[in-house]
Scaffold this motif. Sequence first.
Motif, PDB file in Angstrom:
ATOM      1  N   UNK A  10       0.782  -1.242   0.000  1.00 26.47           N
ATOM      2  CA  UNK A  10       0.000   0.000   0.000  1.00 26.47           C
ATOM      3  C   UNK A  10       0.812   1.290   0.000  1.00 26.47           C
ATOM      4  N   UNK A  11       2.110   1.237   0.212  1.00 27.40           N
ATOM      5  CA  UNK A  11       2.902   2.465   0.171  1.00 27.40           C
ATOM      6  C   UNK A  11       4.113   2.465   1.083  1.00 27.40           C
ATOM      7  N   UNK A  12       3.963   2.015   2.320  1.00 29.42           N
ATOM      8  CA  UNK A  12       5.104   1.942   3.232  1.00 29.42           C
ATOM      9  C   UNK A  12       6.113   0.956   2.642  1.00 29.42           C
ATOM     10  N   UNK A  13       7.340   1.409   2.315  1.00 29.74           N
ATOM     11  CA  UNK A  13       8.305   0.514   1.659  1.00 29.74           C
ATOM     12  C   UNK A  13       8.684  -0.696   2.502  1.00 29.74           C
ATOM     13  N   UNK A  14       8.535  -0.604   3.824  1.00 32.60           N
ATOM     14  CA  UNK A  14       8.900  -1.732   4.664  1.00 32.60           C
ATOM     15  C   UNK A  14       7.853  -2.841   4.648  1.00 32.60           C
ATOM     16  N   UNK A  15       6.723  -2.604   3.967  1.00 32.98           N
ATOM     17  CA  UNK A  15       5.718  -3.649   3.812  1.00 32.98           C
ATOM     18  C   UNK A  15       5.938  -4.473   2.553  1.00 32.98           C
ATOM     19  N   UNK A  16       6.953  -4.138   1.783  1.00 32.46           N
ATOM     20  CA  UNK A  16       7.309  -4.936   0.612  1.00 32.46           C
ATOM     21  C   UNK A  16       7.799  -6.304   1.060  1.00 32.46           C
ATOM     22  N   UNK A  17       7.397  -7.358   0.332  1.00 32.68           N
ATOM     23  CA  UNK A  17       7.820  -8.702   0.730  1.00 32.68           C
ATOM     24  C   UNK A  17       9.284  -8.938   0.361  1.00 32.68           C
ATOM     25  N   UNK A  18       9.886  -9.902   1.024  1.00 27.54           N
ATOM     26  CA  UNK A  18      11.281 -10.257   0.750  1.00 27.54           C
ATOM     27  C   UNK A  18      11.433 -10.734  -0.685  1.00 27.54           C
ATOM     28  N   UNK A  19      10.467 -11.510  -1.156  1.00 26.96           N
ATOM     29  CA  UNK A  19      10.534 -12.025  -2.526  1.00 26.96           C
ATOM     30  C   UNK A  19      10.415 -10.892  -3.540  1.00 26.96           C
TER      31      UNK A  19
END
Length: 481
Positions: A10-19
């Motif tokens: 949704x926007x917060x870059x730390x919510x991006x998955x490791x994959x």
Amino acid sequence: MKVYLVGSGPGDPELLTVKAKRLLESADIVLYDHLSSPEALRLARGAEKIYVGKRRDDHSFPQDEIGQMLIEHWKTGKHVVRLKGGDPYVFGRGGEECEALAAAGVPFEVVPGISAAIGAAAYAGIPLTHRDYASSVAFVTGHHPAAIDWPKVAGVDTLVIFMGAFHFPELAAALIAAGRAADTPAAAVSWATRGEQRTVTGTIASLAAQKIASPAILYIGGVAALSERLNWFEKLPLHGVSVALTRPLAQSPDTAQKFAALGAKVIEYPTIEISDPFSFDPLDRAIGELEKFDWLIFTSANAVQAFAKRLAVSPHDLRSLRAKLCAVGPMTRKALTDMHLKVDVLPAEYVAESIAAALASHPMQGQQVLIPRAAIARDTVPDALRAMGAIVTIVEAYRTIVPASGPAPEADWITFTSSSTVKNFLALNEPDVISRYKTASIGPITTETMRMHGIEPTVEANPHTTQGVLDAILHYHHPQG
């Protein structure tokens, strides 16, 4: 080789998955949407980036053409990533793109992302289900209100509406007509999980009378009322505050993360770029004579990294280093400890002037001192050391140049972490631009440079570190806390 449909969250870059991070870092081509995370795009450093996004009245490419583009890029044998905001299969047209790929015989893989519906709810304090309020959830899109079976969805405990900000008065009327009470709790979350997130709560009727900022996710049902108590994100101490960092995020990722963790919107506006020296010969000669130096003094992490790179390509290694090490500031010390080197002297004050004081207790008469540094730097340290009897060798390890950053962004604060960031900011912008910001200086030398150009810092860090800059800004907004 496959085509990868990747959700960027949704926007917060730390919510991006490791994959997702791994695939972006190895991508050759990235086709991205309007709401794809800019931080996620930065991970694809070597990739060609193609914007194929859609806004309400602005579609850069028709959907069929996007599918064809994926097929054509796959045929080149390159690693293709289709980056989408949220999750590819939740109102992201991922299904249509996968159908196009499947029809063409193109292998693909879908990497799910955190849907905006889930991310916005979590950051706004709206549990989609709750034992006391909701045991059913429905997701609908608000683009075409007439296409929704309102009697079917009106009775769902929690109704989540994507892309409904523009049409919400019409949506609200349809919901009420289908039997949902006008005083049912409702909430709209705009720019979810980002520093500019804003949640508006009320009822179906009261939200319909307001202008809702887009992009927004709308929540209808009893759980929406919980946002007033559970909205943790917008209660963070720097929420609603935007901060422009004048150093590249790659050089200070911890700083950006710390600001974001306090709720600030972080904007990268680099005013310095690290470049190779005009010639490596002086540094290479010094590395070839490492055994002769008694002291090695680093005044920046950039100097450490430049030194390490030339050492790596030389015939020498750390076994040639017998010198004691002096570092100015914790970031410089960390750069050395990352090389498994221990720092002998760390000045109490993180400015160049404090080096002489820190070394005063050491016998410097006749000591050979090597200082790898930027091409242009003050001579305060070498002059002080020579006055103490040291034999000082200064070598150019890197240059700082003005990047092509363009005009300054809209922000509440701008941070200056060196004299170079100040001078380069002024080189990139008209003189009066600085007046629209609150300014944060990392220390007295940077402050002196600012004042030379008629800029009085709003705050000055103490200690003179990036953490000190953050603390000074935090204290400005919360002087009692």
